[in-house]
Design a protein around this motif. Structure first.
Motif, short mmCIF file in Angstrom:
data_model
loop_
_atom_site.label_atom_id
_atom_site.label_comp_id
_atom_site.label_asym_id
_atom_site.label_seq_id
_atom_site.Cartn_x
_atom_site.Cartn_y
_atom_site.Cartn_z
N LEU B 183 0.84 -1.20 0.00
CA LEU B 183 0.00 0.00 0.00
C LEU B 183 0.87 1.25 0.00
O LEU B 183 0.59 2.23 -0.67
N SER B 187 0.35 3.58 -3.09
CA SER B 187 -0.28 4.86 -2.79
C SER B 187 0.74 5.99 -2.79
O SER B 187 0.58 6.98 -3.48
N TYR B 225 -6.16 6.17 -7.20
CA TYR B 225 -5.18 5.35 -6.47
C TYR B 225 -5.76 4.76 -5.19
O TYR B 225 -5.35 3.68 -4.77
N VAL B 226 -6.70 5.47 -4.58
CA VAL B 226 -7.37 4.90 -3.40
C VAL B 226 -8.06 3.62 -3.81
O VAL B 226 -7.95 2.58 -3.16
N SER B 229 -5.56 0.89 -4.66
CA SER B 229 -4.93 0.35 -3.47
C SER B 229 -5.87 -0.60 -2.74
O SER B 229 -5.45 -1.64 -2.25
N ILE B 263 -4.15 3.71 3.67
CA ILE B 263 -4.02 4.20 2.29
C ILE B 263 -3.98 5.71 2.29
O ILE B 263 -3.14 6.33 1.63
#
Lengths: 247, 368
Positions: B183, B187, B225-226, B229, B263
């Protein structure tokens, strides 16, 4: 060109620590004018431009862009101006269509408007067949024109061009300037920085910055006369050598 | 909102068209978990052992058969004397040597007790520990068998020796650590690179001169990206559960909430890095040096924090992953709830606030 002032700058300063990046400059730009902003690297061009585009808050002085104050109304300024930088301003890994949709979206245009504009724009540039091509796959001249057209997508009343023709061949530059002329003719004000002295001749008026100050300001003819020079190169050399200030 | 969505869509295009990034995003978790999983796995099959049998009687034969009948061990060599032990360890293939004392069977009959010595190559401590545990279980099993028809209980005492690394480190559960590291990687590294890329290409200026606010730009950049992830976290958890049988005892929503917090933390770190990095390369290097290495080395993922020298132990406190690993381990392996883990959770949230505040400050300095 009209006599209406669209950019007014009075005693504008930007100080970083003890460094006067922009040192007390005053000028104005009229609606529909092609205003050239010249100067060596580090002369303060970019800083001045950043203040006018709302990216940077001035240290002191007054400035309005399209009637909006650069201290308090940067959001309104951003909506009324267009910007295209020397570095390429479209996304290479997106297609022509996607770039237009993106910037249309960022400027809050309605989908219908974006669609119509896209159609019109691609037709004008003769790029209908390349709508789904990645920007990276296009020749530089096309990219340049497209970047300019995309910057004009939201019908800004002023467009800021930061060395738009850097690294482009003379033919493409020529074509690009034709676009600029056409745009100015339609009433959009052009604020352009450039390195190329021959390009300075295309401007209605130019200002030359040296060490944060405006060393010379006037039409290309006026400047040439004032410095007793044949072309803008000589004007520039004259300013550099004599440190002479002409207003 | 339309602005925002148009921007998010652009980010999605960037990610989908960049095959390398995609490969990192989805290939990495799978490869890493399989790699780490099999490297640190606690289950060992077909481990090579050698046997030094001083007794060579019925009992030792039975025990040997029992050991070799299990799927865990393969006999490489029957040794003849003590000197051969060191030799057989040298090539690194043999993991354990089982030594039966002289007159093993006779002693068992007459004195009701006999000795087995287990010598393990503990340069690979996890394997050594596991194999010794297996062997102890097999011997204990054998003991029960022979005790069934005996009046006096027989006693086989076992002594194990860990060679090459007498201080055994524990067996680590790698899945929580792996989640933290991946992560962090996805992230923090990906966002910092993606923001740095806009700066490098000059598109950032174009965006900043547009009516989009800088906060809006950052959030829109971060949203894809959240989601990615989270998808990666799910992949790791699924692989962990179904390939390596790591249990998830605690509440799944709580686990995901903590994952989401981590994250956000990694993203805020990525944003912080991007405020100081002007190019993608700088962003990459900074992420690797400043985030990945400390996360891998100091979070307790590989080296137990308890074994660290005091200065490093103190330092590990400022590694966000350290707290996250504690949280994930507790939820997954012990089934702990928020009532136990609230402190760690608060610490993580504190990190987020700190990094965001610092980013905003840095961002302002840069603009001034």
């Amino acid at each position: 060109m009209t006599n209406e002032k669209i950019i007014e700058v009075e005693q504008l300063m930007k100080i970083f620590g003890s460094f006067h990046a922009v040192d007390d400059i005053s000028f104005d730009v009229k609606r529909g004018e092609i205003f050239g902003f010249l100067g060596a690297n580090g002369a303060g061009k970019t800083t001045a431009m950043k203040m006018l585009t709302g990216l940077l808050s001035p240290t002191s002085g007054k400035a309005t862009v399209a009637g909006f104050d650069v201290y308090k109304e940067t959001e309104k300024i951003k909506k009324t101006i267009g910007y295209m930088s020397q570095k390429f301003s479209l996304y290479g890994d997106l297609t022509v269509k996607e770039n237009i949709q993106l910037f249309g979206g960022i400027y809050g245009l309605k989908n219908k408007v974006i669609k119509a504009k896209m159609h019109e724009l691609l037709g004008r540039l003769g790029m209908e067949n390349s709508a789904n091509a990645l920007i990276d796959s296009l020749p530089l001249g096309w990219k340049q024109k497209l970047a300019f057209s995309v910057a004009m997508l939201h019908d800004p009343s002023i467009i800021f061009l930061d060395e738009p023709t850097g690294g482009v061949d003379p033919v493409t530059r020529r074509q690009f300037w034709e676009m600029i002329y056409e745009t100015a003719h339609n009433g959009t004000t052009i604020f352009v920085t450039t390195h190329y002295m021959d390009e300075a001749e295309y401007c209605d008026r130019i200002s030359m910055m040296v060490d944060g100050k405006i060393a010379a300001l006037g039409s290309p003819d006026e400047l040439k006369k004032g410095f007793n020079a044949q072309n803008m190169d000589e004007v520039f050399v004259g300013i550099a050598r004599e440190g002479k200030v002409l207003k | 909102m339309k602005r925002f969505l148009a921007f998010v869509q652009k980010e999605v295009y960037h990610i989908l068209r960049d095959k390398r990034t995609l490969l990192i995003l989805f290939g990495m978790p799978v490869v890493m978990i399989l790699l780490f999983g099999y490297a640190i796995t606690t289950e060992i099959r077909d481990a090579k052992i050698a046997i030094l049998d001083h007794a060579r009687d019925e009992n030792t034969q039975q025990l040997k058969d029992k050991i070799l009948a299990s799927t865990y061990f393969l006999l490489t060599k029957e040794l003849n004397n003590e000197q051969e032990i060191a030799e057989v360890f040298k090539d690194g293939k043999t993991k354990v040597v089982v030594v039966f004392e002289p007159n093993f069977g006779k002693k068992l009959q007459t004195e009701s007790s006999a000795n087995v010595q287990l010598i393990a190559d503990a340069s690979d401590p996890n394997t050594a520990n596991t194999l010794v545990n297996y062997l102890q279980a097999i011997v204990a099993d054998y003991m029960m068998e022979i005790n069934q028809n005996a009046n006096i209980p027989y006693q086989i005492s076992m002594e194990s020796r860990m060679w090459y690394n007498p201080e055994l480190k524990g067996v680590y559960y790698f899945v929580p650590g792996l989640i933290a590291i991946l992560l962090m990687l996805i992230s923090a590294m990906m966002t910092s690179i993606s923001i740095a890329r806009e700066k490098e290409l000059g598109t950032m200026e174009v965006l900043l001169t547009s009516p989009m606010r800088s906060g809006q730009i950052i959030i829109a950049k971060v949203v894809p990206y959240v989601i990615l992830s989270l998808v990666d976290a799910v992949i790791i958890l699924l692989l962990g559960k179904y390939v390596f049988e790591v249990p998830i005892l605690g509440s799944l929503p709580l686990l995901f909430m903590e994952v989401l917090i981590f994250i956000l933390l990694a993203l805020s770190l990525g944003i912080l890095i991007s405020t100081v990095a002007a190019t993608q390369q700088t962003a990459l290097l900074l992420s690797l040096m400043a985030l990945m290495l400390p996360t891998i080395l100091l979070s307790g993922f590989i080296f137990p924090i308890e074994n660290m020298p005091p200065p490093l132990r103190v330092m590990s406190n400022i590694i966000p992953a350290r707290w996250f690993i504690v949280i994930v381990k507790s939820i997954m392996l012990k089934g702990s709830g928020l009532d136990i883990l609230w402190q760690e959770t608060v610490i993580l949230c504190g990190f987020i606030l700190f990094f965001i505040a610092l980013s905003i400050k840095k961002f302002k300095i840069r603009l001034e």
